[in-house]
Each structure stands twice: as structure tokens, then as C-alpha cells.
Design a protein around this motif. Structure first.
Motif, mmCIF file in Angstrom:
data_model
loop_
_atom_site.group_PDB
_atom_site.id
_atom_site.type_symbol
_atom_site.label_atom_id
_atom_site.label_comp_id
_atom_site.label_asym_id
_atom_site.label_seq_id
_atom_site.Cartn_x
_atom_site.Cartn_y
_atom_site.Cartn_z
ATOM 1 N N LEU A 26 -52.748 -89.053 -0.815
ATOM 2 C CA LEU A 26 -53.239 -88.859 0.557
ATOM 3 C C LEU A 26 -53.887 -90.131 1.090
ATOM 4 O O LEU A 26 -53.714 -90.490 2.255
ATOM 5 N N ARG A 27 -54.642 -90.796 0.230
ATOM 6 C CA ARG A 27 -55.304 -92.031 0.667
ATOM 7 C C ARG A 27 -54.284 -93.085 1.073
ATOM 8 O O ARG A 27 -54.478 -93.800 2.069
ATOM 9 N N GLU A 28 -53.199 -93.194 0.318
ATOM 10 C CA GLU A 28 -52.190 -94.201 0.653
ATOM 11 C C GLU A 28 -51.483 -93.855 1.966
ATOM 12 O O GLU A 28 -51.140 -94.756 2.745
ATOM 13 N N TYR A 29 -51.254 -92.564 2.217
ATOM 14 C CA TYR A 29 -50.723 -92.179 3.534
ATOM 15 C C TYR A 29 -51.701 -92.594 4.623
ATOM 16 O O TYR A 29 -51.306 -93.148 5.662
ATOM 17 N N TYR A 30 -52.969 -92.322 4.413
ATOM 18 C CA TYR A 30 -53.995 -92.671 5.396
ATOM 19 C C TYR A 30 -53.980 -94.177 5.671
ATOM 20 O O TYR A 30 -54.007 -94.608 6.834
ATOM 21 N N GLU A 31 -53.940 -94.973 4.600
ATOM 22 C CA GLU A 31 -53.975 -96.424 4.766
ATOM 23 C C GLU A 31 -52.727 -96.921 5.490
ATOM 24 O O GLU A 31 -52.796 -97.856 6.300
ATOM 25 N N ALA A 32 -51.578 -96.317 5.203
ATOM 26 C CA ALA A 32 -50.354 -96.729 5.902
ATOM 27 C C ALA A 32 -50.482 -96.481 7.395
ATOM 28 O O ALA A 32 -50.103 -97.330 8.219
ATOM 29 N N TYR A 33 -51.032 -95.337 7.772
ATOM 30 C CA TYR A 33 -51.186 -95.026 9.193
ATOM 31 C C TYR A 33 -52.360 -95.765 9.824
ATOM 32 O O TYR A 33 -52.498 -95.786 11.047
ATOM 33 N N ARG A 34 -53.157 -96.403 9.000
ATOM 34 C CA ARG A 34 -54.250 -97.235 9.508
ATOM 35 C C ARG A 34 -53.805 -98.663 9.784
ATOM 36 O O ARG A 34 -54.186 -99.259 10.786
ATOM 37 N N PHE A 35 -52.980 -99.203 8.890
ATOM 38 C CA PHE A 35 -52.691 -100.634 8.961
ATOM 39 C C PHE A 35 -51.322 -100.988 9.522
ATOM 40 O O PHE A 35 -51.111 -102.125 9.946
ATOM 41 N N LEU A 36 -50.363 -100.065 9.532
ATOM 42 C CA LEU A 36 -49.074 -100.406 10.123
ATOM 43 C C LEU A 36 -49.219 -100.619 11.621
ATOM 44 O O LEU A 36 -49.945 -99.888 12.300
ATOM 45 N N SER A 37 -48.509 -101.595 12.138
ATOM 46 C CA SER A 37 -48.615 -101.924 13.557
ATOM 47 C C SER A 37 -48.051 -100.816 14.442
ATOM 48 O O SER A 37 -47.066 -100.158 14.090
ATOM 49 N N SER A 38 -48.697 -100.645 15.580
ATOM 50 C CA SER A 38 -48.178 -99.725 16.599
ATOM 51 C C SER A 38 -47.242 -100.433 17.557
ATOM 52 O O SER A 38 -46.709 -99.809 18.480
ATOM 53 N N GLY A 39 -47.064 -101.740 17.370
ATOM 54 C CA GLY A 39 -46.194 -102.503 18.256
ATOM 55 C C GLY A 39 -46.705 -102.564 19.686
ATOM 56 O O GLY A 39 -45.924 -102.780 20.615
ATOM 57 N N GLY A 40 -47.999 -102.367 19.857
ATOM 58 C CA GLY A 40 -48.563 -102.402 21.202
ATOM 59 C C GLY A 40 -48.406 -101.110 21.983
ATOM 60 O O GLY A 40 -48.821 -101.031 23.140
ATOM 61 N N SER A 41 -47.832 -100.083 21.373
ATOM 62 C CA SER A 41 -47.610 -98.811 22.061
ATOM 63 C C SER A 41 -48.847 -97.922 21.959
ATOM 64 O O SER A 41 -49.249 -97.552 20.845
ATOM 65 N N GLU A 42 -49.414 -97.570 23.080
ATOM 66 C CA GLU A 42 -50.577 -96.687 23.064
ATOM 67 C C GLU A 42 -50.206 -95.303 22.543
ATOM 68 O O GLU A 42 -51.008 -94.641 21.864
ATOM 69 N N ARG A 43 -48.996 -94.871 22.828
ATOM 70 C CA ARG A 43 -48.562 -93.545 22.378
ATOM 71 C C ARG A 43 -48.427 -93.504 20.861
ATOM 72 O O ARG A 43 -48.829 -92.530 20.214
ATOM 73 N N ILE A 44 -47.855 -94.556 20.282
ATOM 74 C CA ILE A 44 -47.732 -94.612 18.828
ATOM 75 C C ILE A 44 -49.108 -94.767 18.190
ATOM 76 O O ILE A 44 -49.404 -94.133 17.161
ATOM 77 N N ARG A 45 -49.967 -95.569 18.793
ATOM 78 C CA ARG A 45 -51.324 -95.734 18.264
ATOM 79 C C ARG A 45 -52.064 -94.406 18.251
ATOM 80 O O ARG A 45 -52.754 -94.073 17.284
ATOM 81 N N ALA A 46 -51.900 -93.615 19.295
ATOM 82 C CA ALA A 46 -52.555 -92.304 19.347
ATOM 83 C C ALA A 46 -52.004 -91.381 18.264
ATOM 84 O O ALA A 46 -52.750 -90.611 17.638
ATOM 85 N N HIS A 47 -50.689 -91.451 18.034
ATOM 86 C CA HIS A 47 -50.083 -90.643 16.971
ATOM 87 C C HIS A 47 -50.631 -91.058 15.609
ATOM 88 O O HIS A 47 -50.988 -90.200 14.779
ATOM 89 N N GLN A 48 -50.693 -92.359 15.355
ATOM 90 C CA GLN A 48 -51.230 -92.842 14.085
ATOM 91 C C GLN A 48 -52.664 -92.356 13.879
ATOM 92 O O GLN A 48 -53.033 -91.931 12.775
ATOM 93 N N ARG A 49 -53.462 -92.404 14.922
ATOM 94 C CA ARG A 49 -54.846 -91.933 14.828
ATOM 95 C C ARG A 49 -54.893 -90.440 14.538
ATOM 96 O O ARG A 49 -55.690 -89.980 13.707
ATOM 97 N N ALA A 50 -54.030 -89.663 15.189
ATOM 98 C CA ALA A 50 -54.002 -88.212 14.964
ATOM 99 C C ALA A 50 -53.638 -87.894 13.517
ATOM 100 O O ALA A 50 -54.213 -86.979 12.909
ATOM 101 N N VAL A 51 -52.681 -88.630 12.954
ATOM 102 C CA VAL A 51 -52.299 -88.422 11.558
ATOM 103 C C VAL A 51 -53.464 -88.757 10.637
ATOM 104 O O VAL A 51 -53.794 -87.989 9.723
ATOM 105 N N ARG A 52 -54.106 -89.901 10.876
ATOM 106 C CA ARG A 52 -55.238 -90.302 10.035
ATOM 107 C C ARG A 52 -56.367 -89.274 10.091
ATOM 108 O O ARG A 52 -56.951 -88.902 9.061
ATOM 109 N N GLU A 53 -56.681 -88.820 11.291
ATOM 110 C CA GLU A 53 -57.779 -87.871 11.428
ATOM 111 C C GLU A 53 -57.462 -86.560 10.715
ATOM 112 O O GLU A 53 -58.335 -85.949 10.088
ATOM 113 N N ALA A 54 -56.202 -86.125 10.790
ATOM 114 C CA ALA A 54 -55.804 -84.898 10.100
ATOM 115 C C ALA A 54 -55.897 -85.082 8.586
ATOM 116 O O ALA A 54 -56.394 -84.198 7.867
#
Length: 228
Positions: A26-54
Motif C-alpha cells: 500500500l505504501r508503494e502505491y501511495y508513493e507512486a501516486y505522490r511522485f509520478l508527474s501529473s503532466g501539468g493536468s489539474e484533473r490528473i493531479r486531483a485524481h492522484q490526490r484522491a487515490v493517495r487520500e483513500a
């Protein structure tokens, strides 16, 4: 004897703190969604944050675990190669965490009717979600394995935001770019998507689904019909 045997616990008593390899995963999933680039997309960044928070809520709750009998599919003959190739990529920490628990994975299809030929080239294994092994209604996390030359037919997910992280191999979605290890594919709800896989190597992807708990629990995947 498996780690579960040596734990000396009944199924009902398993929690994340009892079996640390699942917490590390679980921690490695969290870190992947923390450090992988969103490519400047606010929508992808919000998705990454939602995954991390869950994931954070699942970890903090010391979620229960339930294990079904491990299951293989024909495509899992490619898993050893996919994991080996991933060890040389930036996704190696997540690959190593998967290796630690791979013997407990339940590989399945997820469709009542699988198109001819796909049953030998595709399967997925859920890691976290309503069906376990890590039991939660917060998020669904899992792995999907494709054999070389696989074409995964067009499909969509009702009310669910989905992302894939390529761990090894390479894929294309809707013929719009090539995704190599360390890259992310984002599919918003109802977005029809089709995946093709390179000719020479299998592809292993981690995925995350976020959405209302009732949709996560009852999600059914249906392939789109071919246009005549």
C-alpha cells in the motif's frame, strides 16, 4: 508453509498490521501516486490526490484482510518476465512489493463472457477493494497483466475514475501515444478506452479506481460493441 500459515491467525483476525508485506505494498502505491508527474493536468493531479487520500484512510484504519485461494490464468505464465523487466525501471520499488505477495494473488477476468483469444492474453488481480484481499470501500487497487500482442477491447467504467501506472512493458491506449514504465494513463468516468500491447514483451500495469462506494462495490465492466 506460507506467511499466512505462520501468522497463526484466523481469516477474521487478519489486519494490515499483522502482515506487513501488504502494508508495504500500500505504501508503494501511495508513493507512486505522490511522485509520478501529473503532466501539468489539474484533473490528473486531483485524481492522484484522491487515490493517495483513500490509501491513507485504508492504512490508518488498519484494514482487515480476507484471502481466497490463489488462482492463475494462462497469461500468468508471463508474470515472471514482467516482474523481472520491471526491476530495472523507476517502478522497481512497487515491483518488489508485488513480488513479496504474488503467491496470494487471485488472477481473474472480470467479465461473464471473454472475447475469443483474450482469455490467454489478459487477467487482473485485485489487491485492495470490496473484494479484498485488503477490504475497503474507499478505493480499488490492483494489477493487470497483458501478454505480448494483446488487444484489450474498448470498455468504460460508469461513475469511476481510473488510472493505470505502467510497471513494465509498453502499451498504447486508443492509439494516442505509447506508455512506458513510470507513465500514467488517466480515464475519467464513462471514457471508452482500448489498450494494445507491444509485440515482444508482456505489460504489467497497476491500476486505481476511485468513485462512490456503491459504484466501486457494484462495478461491472462491459466491452463496447464493434461498429459495423
Amino acid at each position: 508453509m506460507t506467511d499466512l500459515d505462520t501468522a497463526g491467525l484466523s481469516v477474521a483476525e487478519h489486519r494490515l498490521s499483522d502482515l506487513p508485506d501488504w502494508g508495504y505494498l500500500l505504501r508503494e502505491y501511495y508513493e507512486a501516486y505522490r511522485f509520478l508527474s501529473s503532466g501539468g493536468s489539474e484533473r490528473i493531479r486531483a485524481h492522484q490526490r484522491a487515490v493517495r487520500e483513500a490509501i491513507g484512510r485504508v492504512s490508518k484504519s488498519n484494514a482487515p484482510l480476507r484471502f481466497d485461494s490463489p488462482a492463475q490464468k494462462p497469461v500468468t505464465a508471463h508474470l515472471k518476465r514482467a516482474l523481472y523487466e520491471g526491476l530495472t525501471e523507476r517502478t522497481a520499488p512497487l515491483i518488489r512489493a508485488v513480488e513479496a505477495i504474488q503467491g496470494f494473488l487471485v488472477w481473474q477476468y472480470g467479465y461473464e463472457k471473454v472475447p475469443r483469444g483474450l482469455e490467454r492474453k489478459y487477467a487482473y488481480a485485485e489487491i485492495c477493494g470490496p473484494n479484498g484481499p485488503i477490504l475497503t470501500d474507499e478505493v480499488i487497487l490492483g494489477l493487470v497483466l497483458f501478454a505480448p500482442t494483446c488487444t484489450y477491447p474498448a470498455h468504460a467504467h460508469k461513475g469511476i475514475s481510473e488510472s493505470y501506472i505502467c510497471l513494465s512493458g509498453s502499451v498504447s491506449e486508443n492509439h494516442q501515444g505509447v506508455y512506458a514504465p513510470g507513465s500514467m494513463i488517466f480515464n475519467p468516468p464513462e471514457h471508452m478506452h482500448r489498450i494494445t500491447v507491444s509485440n515482444l514483451e508482456p505489460a504489467l500495469l497497476a491500476y486505481a479506481w476511485v468513485g462512490p462506494s456503491e459504484l466501486l462495490a457494484g462495478q461491472k465492466m462491459v466491452f463496447g460493441r464493434k461498429r459495423k
